[in-house]
Design an enzyme around this catalytic site. Structure first.
Site, mmCIF file in Angstrom:
data_model
loop_
_atom_site.group_PDB
_atom_site.id
_atom_site.type_symbol
_atom_site.label_atom_id
_atom_site.label_comp_id
_atom_site.label_asym_id
_atom_site.label_seq_id
_atom_site.Cartn_x
_atom_site.Cartn_y
_atom_site.Cartn_z
ATOM 1 N N GLU A 100 39.103 28.830 48.000
ATOM 2 C CA GLU A 100 38.433 30.099 47.698
ATOM 3 C C GLU A 100 39.027 30.656 46.405
ATOM 4 O O GLU A 100 40.247 30.780 46.267
ATOM 5 C CB GLU A 100 38.652 31.078 48.864
ATOM 6 C CG GLU A 100 37.951 32.396 48.636
ATOM 7 C CD GLU A 100 37.634 33.128 49.944
ATOM 8 O OE1 GLU A 100 37.698 32.501 51.011
ATOM 9 O OE2 GLU A 100 37.326 34.321 49.878
ATOM 10 N N ARG A 101 38.161 30.951 45.469
ATOM 11 C CA ARG A 101 38.559 31.438 44.141
ATOM 12 C C ARG A 101 39.451 30.429 43.410
ATOM 13 O O ARG A 101 40.335 30.806 42.630
ATOM 14 C CB ARG A 101 39.264 32.794 44.215
ATOM 15 C CG ARG A 101 38.551 33.838 45.050
ATOM 16 C CD ARG A 101 37.088 33.926 44.742
ATOM 17 N NE ARG A 101 36.393 34.908 45.583
ATOM 18 C CZ ARG A 101 35.072 35.097 45.526
ATOM 19 N NH1 ARG A 101 34.317 34.373 44.734
ATOM 20 N NH2 ARG A 101 34.509 35.998 46.280
ATOM 21 N N ASN B 75 41.464 34.146 54.581
ATOM 22 C CA ASN B 75 40.281 34.099 55.453
ATOM 23 C C ASN B 75 40.498 32.861 56.312
ATOM 24 O O ASN B 75 40.086 31.760 55.964
ATOM 25 C CB ASN B 75 39.001 34.010 54.629
ATOM 26 C CG ASN B 75 38.845 35.245 53.759
ATOM 27 O OD1 ASN B 75 39.029 36.370 54.226
ATOM 28 N ND2 ASN B 75 38.549 35.051 52.493
ATOM 29 N N LYS C 205 45.390 38.513 57.194
ATOM 30 C CA LYS C 205 44.326 39.405 56.704
ATOM 31 C C LYS C 205 43.538 39.805 57.949
ATOM 32 O O LYS C 205 42.943 38.951 58.608
ATOM 33 C CB LYS C 205 43.436 38.664 55.721
ATOM 34 C CG LYS C 205 42.175 39.416 55.307
ATOM 35 C CD LYS C 205 41.414 38.662 54.205
ATOM 36 C CE LYS C 205 40.120 39.359 53.829
ATOM 37 N NZ LYS C 205 39.425 38.699 52.702
ATOM 38 N N GLU D 155 36.859 42.640 55.251
ATOM 39 C CA GLU D 155 35.783 41.729 54.845
ATOM 40 C C GLU D 155 35.369 40.794 55.983
ATOM 41 O O GLU D 155 35.222 39.599 55.803
ATOM 42 C CB GLU D 155 36.203 40.930 53.616
ATOM 43 C CG GLU D 155 36.524 41.825 52.425
ATOM 44 C CD GLU D 155 36.851 41.055 51.152
ATOM 45 O OE1 GLU D 155 37.431 39.967 51.260
ATOM 46 O OE2 GLU D 155 36.535 41.561 50.068
ATOM 47 N N LYS E 172 48.017 44.612 47.155
ATOM 48 C CA LYS E 172 47.555 44.115 45.852
ATOM 49 C C LYS E 172 48.031 45.047 44.746
ATOM 50 O O LYS E 172 48.230 46.236 44.970
ATOM 51 C CB LYS E 172 46.027 44.019 45.818
ATOM 52 C CG LYS E 172 45.485 42.865 46.645
ATOM 53 C CD LYS E 172 43.996 42.633 46.396
ATOM 54 C CE LYS E 172 43.499 41.498 47.282
ATOM 55 N NZ LYS E 172 42.076 41.162 47.082
ATOM 56 N N ASP F 60 40.803 45.689 43.347
ATOM 57 C CA ASP F 60 40.814 44.254 43.590
ATOM 58 C C ASP F 60 41.066 43.406 42.349
ATOM 59 O O ASP F 60 40.117 42.908 41.742
ATOM 60 C CB ASP F 60 39.455 43.853 44.201
ATOM 61 C CG ASP F 60 39.525 42.513 44.893
ATOM 62 O OD1 ASP F 60 40.546 41.845 44.763
ATOM 63 O OD2 ASP F 60 38.541 42.158 45.570
ATOM 64 N N GLU G 149 51.324 41.824 45.769
ATOM 65 C CA GLU G 149 50.424 40.669 45.693
ATOM 66 C C GLU G 149 49.715 40.671 44.352
ATOM 67 O O GLU G 149 48.938 41.576 44.048
ATOM 68 C CB GLU G 149 49.393 40.695 46.837
ATOM 69 C CG GLU G 149 48.413 39.527 46.790
ATOM 70 C CD GLU G 149 47.458 39.468 47.993
ATOM 71 O OE1 GLU G 149 47.871 39.803 49.119
ATOM 72 O OE2 GLU G 149 46.294 39.082 47.778
ATOM 73 N N GLU H 204 40.106 35.006 39.266
ATOM 74 C CA GLU H 204 38.794 35.338 39.846
ATOM 75 C C GLU H 204 38.022 36.313 38.961
ATOM 76 O O GLU H 204 36.811 36.190 38.797
ATOM 77 C CB GLU H 204 39.009 35.930 41.244
ATOM 78 C CG GLU H 204 37.725 36.385 41.902
ATOM 79 C CD GLU H 204 37.947 36.981 43.292
ATOM 80 O OE1 GLU H 204 39.095 37.000 43.771
ATOM 81 O OE2 GLU H 204 36.948 37.415 43.897
ATOM 82 N N HIS I 63 35.104 46.125 38.140
ATOM 83 C CA HIS I 63 34.268 45.452 39.136
ATOM 84 C C HIS I 63 32.794 45.400 38.753
ATOM 85 O O HIS I 63 31.926 45.771 39.548
ATOM 86 C CB HIS I 63 34.425 46.134 40.510
ATOM 87 C CG HIS I 63 34.549 45.107 41.606
ATOM 88 N ND1 HIS I 63 33.742 43.996 41.669
ATOM 89 C CD2 HIS I 63 35.391 45.011 42.668
ATOM 90 C CE1 HIS I 63 34.085 43.270 42.719
ATOM 91 N NE2 HIS I 63 35.094 43.847 43.334
HETATM 92 C C1 BDP Z 1 38.544 39.302 46.961
HETATM 93 C C2 BDP Z 1 37.983 37.926 46.899
HETATM 94 C C3 BDP Z 1 37.869 37.282 48.271
HETATM 95 C C4 BDP Z 1 39.200 37.398 48.982
HETATM 96 C C5 BDP Z 1 39.658 38.836 49.013
HETATM 97 C C6 BDP Z 1 41.039 38.993 49.628
HETATM 98 O O1 BDP Z 1 36.707 37.965 46.309
HETATM 99 O O2 BDP Z 1 37.482 35.953 48.097
HETATM 100 O O3 BDP Z 1 39.098 36.897 50.270
HETATM 101 O O4 BDP Z 1 39.736 39.326 47.696
HETATM 102 O O5 BDP Z 1 41.972 39.185 48.880
HETATM 103 O O6 BDP Z 1 38.834 39.682 45.658
HETATM 104 O O7 BDP Z 1 41.170 38.935 50.834
#
Ligand code: BDP
Length: 731
Positions: free
Chosen positions: A193-194, A236, A313, A317, A386, A391, A413, A419, A547
């Site tokens: 992912e990313r 995730n 996490k 999301e 973060k 983000d 973080e 990304e 964003h």
């Molecule tokens: C977002 C990303 C996503 C990540 C999320 C995260 O788009 O893919 O799962 O952060 O940090 O920026 O959990």
């Protein structure tokens, strides 16, 4: 071929051979694929320096020991052998004659012991000292532990790589942060992912029996920076990684990494007790659930006695979490902390949470959820925050949670994978961004309360500290896709060791170790790296915008996107452009997110006179004709910034083209092509964003801005269903 050579005269044969050797040499020179990263131990070409080093390092003594000491010997053999181009002579005992001595402090003789004071060293720290002994010279690397010795050895090799003198070494180093880790967003199917540099380096299918050489080189590279933790799997998460079948594979990796001081962590899916445990609930207060996590944790520690812990996490999301059962993040984190405590493991609980059911500004939500529970988390919980409140954008103010939880361990973080900064295509030197965040003043205990002090724990005397970086590593030959992406991994590691380092020195180290010590190269390329971060801000998100990335894949601009199911997934939510103006009002008249910062900052950012222009539209919604400090309108200012970003990339291209004589053709060419794409995409950002915003401002572009190359309709029509790094379907 042999037959042909036989027929040639001796002289021509020799000429052919010389030619062939030269060709091979050239090929290796011009085809460095970057696999060796900064651990490039190429021969030192300066003959007098080479002579001096060879003379000072005639032999090497390394203390006896286990697996880590074996690693030290191998690295010295490789490093000194490569740099000095001669066989390394290891002595079974110290001779004290022009020797490198690598020895634990406890094993040193009385005379050497008195020369170093071990009091200031943590268990991972080390000393490097040069000592004159009659006519002889000694370089001493010493530490309390084998891991300290390994870190000291890498530092020593770096000194040689950077062609520094050995005469007066007085290095005393200890890491300032406890947990220095990479977070891999790697899935069990090897997608990342990313991820923009190939597939996951973890070959789950062939583990545990097949140990890829990459695992070892990965561990070497991390140890060379002092990185001591790695979370192998995506936040995730997939619960399967906690089943016996996968845990055996994780154990194989942990066994490879152990001698390098690298601990393994796993992401724990909160609903795993249901999915792999057969329970009906994952409620953190349910007795069976509590027992399940205890048993699972014990099972892991039976296999991996030095397992680091869980990264989680939850309720973010779409990920499951304690709130599914009417419980809190606190309940969830403490549940896992209790399971880990007997084994000395930690829970790293992420604060990246926001909800579609919460219509307050997304920038405020994490603070509201976590700060009220400050002090209630178990002492083996770290809350991972973060760097910014939204983000990983090209620029954000620091996250207001830093400094706001004096009684809870917090972890930084950063995102190393780009990304939101041009994937692995754009040259953007991230340590400059990291440094900006670390040097930000939270004012939580008055002036000078830097984020770096929160991260290293000195601000509130924290016992447990950490810094994580979301990895940019993949199966690409050079690991990171863009050759300069290696500098981001490198810089992250160096800052995790010492969050006060300056990004310029880090860039210089990396350039010298990775490419060459030629000043004609190091000077201009370092400058280019340091400027690259502001360039990307200018051509993507100037003046505090954020964003505005196209949906899901986040490749390229999509400021017009307004049709996603969750309001805060739409770029229009963030820039709020309308006929009146543009920007997100986070002052009292708006979302009041500013009130989460210390009053000094509330005043500074809230007041248009004092708000730095780089955060202007982050905190304020302003009319298109608002006057900037230079007297120009906001509208003109935006266009000028976008143009400046494009021009900065042109300058980078110019600099890079003149660097051809100094490095291998292969990497030079790679970077040239990538810079070409970066220029194309910088223009795309400028044109797409300015054309779109013009539909509201209805003003002409400033004269400084070049004419857009295409129409707004064209930019809006672009689709990239197979852009890399897209989120897989989550479980
Ligand atoms: C977002 C990303 C996503 C990540 C999320 C995260 O788009 O893919 O799962 O952060 O940090 O920026 O959990």
């Amino acid at each position: 071929m042999n037959f042909q050579l036989m027929k040639l005269t001796k002289k021509t044969r020799a000429a052919y051979l010389v030619g062939l050797l030269l060709l091979l040499f050239n090929m290796s020179f011009s085809m460095d694929n970057g696999y060796n990263l900064w651990l490039n131990y190429g021969k030192i070409n300066d003959s007098s320096l080479l002579e001096t080093y060879r003379n000072q390092l005639q032999t090497v003594f390394v203390t006896d020991g286990g697996a880590t000491v074996d690693v030290i010997k191998k690295e010295l053999d490789r490093g000194l052998g490569g740099l000095l181009q001669q066989e390394v002579r290891f002595e079974p005992n110290p001779t004290f004659q022009n020797q490198l001595i690598v020895s634990r402090y406890a094993d040193l003789g009385e005379d050497l012991r008195t020369l170093v004071d071990p009091a200031g060293l943590t268990s991972e720290g080390y000393f490097i000292r040069s000592i004159e002994n009659k006519k002889h010279r000694i370089v001493l690397v010493t530490a309390q532990t084998d891991i300290g010795l390994l870190y000291g050895t890498f530092h020593f090799l770096r000194i040689l790589q950077m062609h520094q003198a050995l005469d007066d070494l007085q290095v005393v180093e200890s890491p300032k942060v406890d947990i220095r880790m990479l977070n891999h967003w790697d899935n069990l199917d090897r997608s990342v992912e990313r991820g923009y540099s190939g597939f996951s380096i973890w070959n789950w299918h062939m583990l545990p029996d097949y140990i890829d050489q990459r695992y070892i080189d990965y561990a070497r590279a991390n140890a060379s920076l002092g990185i001591n933790g790695t979370a192998l799997t995506n936040v995730n998460a997939n619960g399967l990684v906690l089943t016996p079948h996968y845990l055996e594979k994780v154990k194989a990796l942990a066994d490879v990494f152990r001698p390098y001081g690298l601990k393994v962590y796993l992401t724990a899916r909160f609903s795993a007790p249901i999915e792999i445990g057969g329970l009906e609930t994952a409620d953190p207060l349910d007795a069976d659930v509590i027992q399940w996590w205890k048993d699972k944790t014990k099972e892991i520690y039976d296999l991996i006695p030095d397992f680091g812990g869980f990264l989680v996490k939850a309720n973010s999301e779409g990920q499951p979490g304690p709130q599914n059962y009417g419980r809190t993040h606190l309940d969830g984190a403490n549940l896992l902390a209790d399971a880990l405590r007997p084994h000395k493991g930690v829970v790293i609980w992420r604060a990246f949470v926001y909800s579609e059911h919460d219509d307050t500004d997304r920038a405020k939500q994490a603070y509201s959820e976590f700060v009220p529970d400050d002090g209630k988390y178990r002492d083996n919980v770290l809350i991972q925050v973060k760097n910014g409140p939204i983000d990983f954008q090209p620029r954000e103010p620091f996250h207001p949670m830093f400094g706001a939880m004096p009684n809870t361990s917090q972890m930084m973080e950063f995102q190393i994978t780009k990304e939101y900064l041009g994937f692995a295509t754009h040259l953007v030197y991230l340590p400059k961004l990291f440094e900006e965040v670390l040097q930000s003043d939270t004012y939580s205990k008055g002036k000078g309360s830097l984020v770096a002090k929160v991260v290293d724990g000195t601000l509130d005397s924290k016992k447990l500290t950490g810094m994580a970086g979301v990895s940019n590593i993949g199966t690409d030959a050079n690991w990171t896709g863009h050759p300069f992406g290696q500098a981001d991994w490198y810089g992250f590691g160096r800052l995790a060791w010492n969050p006060y380092l300056d990004s310029g020195s880090i860039a210089e180290e990396w350039l010298r170790c990775t490419f060459t010590n030629d000043e004609n190269f190091v000077g201009p390329v370092k400058k280019m790296m340091l400027e690259s971060r502001e360039a990307v801000v200018n051509y993507m998100n100037p003046l505090g915008l954020h964003h505005m990335f196209d949906t899901n894949h986040h490749y390229g601009p999509g400021p017009w996107v307004d049709n996603l199911s969750r309001p805060e997934w739409n770029p229009v939510y963030y820039h709020k452009a309308d006929d009146e103006g543009i920007g997100f009002d986070r002052t009292k008249t708006g979302s009041d997110a500013l009130s989460q910062y210390a009053p000094e900052l509330g005043e500074k950012f809230g007041n248009l006179e004092t708000c730095p222009e780089e955060y202007l539209l982050w905190f304020h919604h302003l009319p298109w004709d608002y006057q900037l400090k230079n007297g120009r309108t906001l509208w003109d200012g935006l266009g000028i910034k976008y143009q400046q970003g494009v021009d900065q990339v042109r300058d980078m291209i110019k600099t890079w083209e003149s660097m051809k004589p100094f490095i291998d053709e292969y990497r030079h060419n790679q970077v040239s092509m990538l810079l070409g794409i970066q220029l194309k995409e910088a223009k795309w950002w400028r044109d797409a964003c300015m054309l779109y915003f013009q539909t509201f401002s209805k003003m002409n572009f400033p004269k400084e801005m070049e004419k857009p190359e295409n129409t707004l309709e064209h930019y809006k029509s672009l689709q990239f269903p197979f852009a890399p790094g897209i989120r897989p379907t989550w479980n």
